[in-house]
Motif scaffolding. Sequence first.
Motif, PDB file in Angstrom:
ATOM      1  N   VAL A 117      -6.113  -0.905   5.283  1.00 30.67           N
ATOM      2  CA  VAL A 117      -4.719  -0.485   5.435  1.00 30.67           C
ATOM      3  C   VAL A 117      -4.356   0.558   4.384  1.00 30.67           C
ATOM      4  CG1 VAL A 117      -2.314  -1.266   5.310  1.00 30.67           C
ATOM      5  CG2 VAL A 117      -4.006  -2.637   6.531  1.00 30.67           C
ATOM      6  N   ALA A 118      -4.802   0.349   3.144  1.00 35.52           N
ATOM      7  CA  ALA A 118      -4.499   1.317   2.080  1.00 35.52           C
ATOM      8  C   ALA A 118      -5.106   2.681   2.394  1.00 35.52           C
ATOM      9  CB  ALA A 118      -5.023   0.794   0.741  1.00 35.52           C
ATOM     10  N   ALA A 149       0.836  -1.207   0.000  1.00 31.14           N
ATOM     11  CA  ALA A 149       0.000   0.000   0.000  1.00 31.14           C
ATOM     12  C   ALA A 149       0.867   1.252   0.000  1.00 31.14           C
ATOM     13  CB  ALA A 149      -0.924  -0.009   1.220  1.00 31.14           C
ATOM     14  N   LEU A 150       1.941   1.264   0.791  1.00 36.55           N
ATOM     15  CA  LEU A 150       2.848   2.403   0.814  1.00 36.55           C
ATOM     16  C   LEU A 150       3.585   2.544  -0.510  1.00 36.55           C
ATOM     17  CD1 LEU A 150       4.196   4.710   2.362  1.00 36.55           C
ATOM     18  CD2 LEU A 150       5.864   3.057   3.238  1.00 36.55           C
ATOM     19  N   LEU A 151       4.019   1.422  -1.074  1.00 36.73           N
ATOM     20  CA  LEU A 151       4.707   1.458  -2.359  1.00 36.73           C
ATOM     21  C   LEU A 151       3.788   2.019  -3.442  1.00 36.73           C
ATOM     22  CD1 LEU A 151       7.121   0.749  -4.179  1.00 36.73           C
ATOM     23  CD2 LEU A 151       6.160  -1.557  -4.417  1.00 36.73           C
ATOM     24  N   GLY A 152       2.549   1.522  -3.480  1.00 44.31           N
ATOM     25  CA  GLY A 152       1.603   2.022  -4.476  1.00 44.31           C
ATOM     26  C   GLY A 152       1.287   3.491  -4.265  1.00 44.31           C
ATOM     27  N   ALA A 153       1.107   3.886  -3.007  1.00 44.30           N
ATOM     28  CA  ALA A 153       0.806   5.291  -2.718  1.00 44.30           C
ATOM     29  C   ALA A 153       1.944   6.188  -3.177  1.00 44.30           C
ATOM     30  CB  ALA A 153       0.551   5.467  -1.223  1.00 44.30           C
ATOM     31  N   PHE A 154       3.182   5.770  -2.913  1.00 45.01           N
ATOM     32  CA  PHE A 154       4.326   6.601  -3.303  1.00 45.01           C
ATOM     33  C   PHE A 154       4.465   6.671  -4.823  1.00 45.01           C
ATOM     34  CE2 PHE A 154       8.854   6.719  -4.518  1.00 45.01           C
ATOM     35  CZ  PHE A 154       9.099   8.042  -4.179  1.00 45.01           C
ATOM     36  N   ILE A 155       4.298   5.535  -5.492  1.00 46.24           N
ATOM     37  CA  ILE A 155       4.437   5.522  -6.956  1.00 46.24           C
ATOM     38  C   ILE A 155       3.365   6.403  -7.595  1.00 46.24           C
ATOM     39  CG2 ILE A 155       4.194   4.069  -9.010  1.00 46.24           C
ATOM     40  CD1 ILE A 155       5.611   1.853  -7.493  1.00 46.24           C
ATOM     41  N   GLY A 156       2.123   6.257  -7.150  1.00 45.40           N
ATOM     42  CA  GLY A 156       1.055   7.099  -7.692  1.00 45.40           C
ATOM     43  C   GLY A 156       1.285   8.567  -7.400  1.00 45.40           C
TER      44      GLY A 156
END
Length: 698
Positions: free
Chosen positions: A634-635, A480-487
């Motif tokens: 969590v996301a 979730a953190l990885l996706g949030a940062f990439i987006g």
Amino acid sequence: MRQRPKGSSEKSNSSVSSSVEAINNGKETPLYDNTKNVVVVAKRSSYVILALFVLVIYGSWGVYHYQFESLPLPLTLEQVGKRGFSELEAMKHVEALTQLGPHPVGSVSLDRALQYVFEASESIKKTAHWEVDVEVDFFSAKSGANNLVGGLFNGKTLVYSDLNHIVLRILPKYASEAGENAILVSSHIDSVFAAEGAGDCSSCVAVMLELARGISQWAHGFKNAVIFLFNTGEEEGLNGAHSFITQHPWSDTIQMAIDLEAMGIGGKSSIFQAGPHPWAIENYALVAKYPTAQIIAEDIFSSGAIKSATDFQVYKEIAGLSGLDFAYMENTAVYHTKNDRLKLLKPGSLQHLGENMLAFLLHAAASSNLPKDKGESSQDKSIYFDILGTYLITFRQRVANMLYNSVILQSLLIWTTSLLMGGYTAAISLALSCLSVILMWICSIGFSIIAAFILPLVCSSPVPFVASPWLVVGLFGAPALLGAFIGHHMGYLILQSYLSCTFVGRKRNLPMIVKSDVAKLDAERWLYKTGLLQWLILLTVGNYYKIGSSYLALAWLISPAFAYGLLEATLSPARLPKPLKTLTLLIGLSIPFLLSSGMIIRLTGTVIGTAVRFERNPGSTPEWLGTVIIALFVAAIICFTMVYLMSYVHISDAKLPIIVGTCILFAISLGAAWMGVVPPFREDTARAVNVSNQRLLT
């Protein structure tokens, strides 16, 4: 800071170019100020970002530990005397009841439990203060029909018969009018068929017996009676509370109801429902020694997201009573399973609830202004939350409306002024920064849901994290953190590219490379401000629907906005943007994390614990449903709470370490679950099942 002396243009441009080149080689962010002829160097290394993440993680865990895991010391009867609350005395009752084994309705063991509670009540009657009347009634409800219009049993009619309860009333002997106004304290003796019921609800019954012992020494000064109801039939559909409130002659005298429940075993007993009249929660806040109460739990419970119900629903809906609903929520995974056992009951749990309840009952029973109007409207309900389990804050809904409306209007005024001054460029910048937040949400949810669908394919259990909730950090938090940062970073690059183009035409006297780096700083600040906009939208929606937990959106909006306005903001378009200060982030996030981080960890643990019950009816729900719900939860937490911190990462050296670190954490967590290094269930955390008991006719 490097300062350029005045001289020829060629020498000046050479100096600026060489400075910028040196800065870029050193991974630093330059800021060129044309009015002062200086190039300012702002450093933000990956170590700073790492330190901020570590501070968030350890700070949040510290808040959670202090708020929910710091329990008072258990006290003996010698320490508290006749008028105090002793956990060690209460534990004797828990031990006696759990030794009977599971005691569901209709069982012989329930009859024995009733007999034990009856004898303990008679003992309290014998030792009561000489100016106090203690009445013990063995009440039997022959039959009845329970038809609730809301909650878990909405639209169902539950028929019951032959339910037995113990009712204990304490009132002053020489104040007969006290019997016409009573405070009800209620819990249930029966357990589910598979559990000995140490948490649900022998712990609450034991607390009530010890409270009754102490109250019986104080009641000679009361203006109101206190009724302790030990009912049966709660696990069958709240039938015990219904039979008492509709059939017992003392029920007409009750002015306020307090229900004690357990959705786990031990820990701090929290208020998760209060009202509708605010008197109870406001007076509880005045006297409770270790107050633990969060209106966000009430919002979630009332929404139906948690498929459960308590006797408090009967008291509100059928009798129109106001009051408080308490519940133990530690170790939710053992709720209604064979592991609801005495050994998991943490020392200090009963002392925490008992001391709070004793202080409140002494205050309420001596009060002459209990709420009299049953069924009073909840339009002016109370908003409540505790700070570190030490202070309980309450304020009325009308105050919240004025505060929220004021903040919303001022925020809209500031945004409108900012956009008018910035013109077309500011409007496009705002739209692109909003795009970065949207991409953050999409990628964060997408990555975490992908992880949720992978789990059932590679693990023996669809919920391999129930016995070890910390595993969720790696399985869902990391993606979730990885996706949030990439987006977020994708949106940042689009925004930065647009701002670079606008600076080409607006800042003709700046070197091109400086314009590019200044655009990065401007993009960073826009992303930080869009985090404020995200919480402003949430506050507006919460205020419109009168959601009690909207105070959290207020905290996440006001504190970062104040820090930004104090240290960063300017309305002068002539000034170039500066790098955001780390101090801005620390000041802005300190209060929101103090108010919400511990509660977020507690709620996450509760959601994880309830996931075990998704599998009690094999085939009734998809295997992936429980993990998807947790992944979404969590996301959402990551996107809401990390939006400010992520805006600091884009111009730092921490981008690659974040990507690599989150991938490694996810891989390690997935590998541990896949290879069985971390078992999905343990001796103390088992799968919940349903058993159908059918009678064969011959």
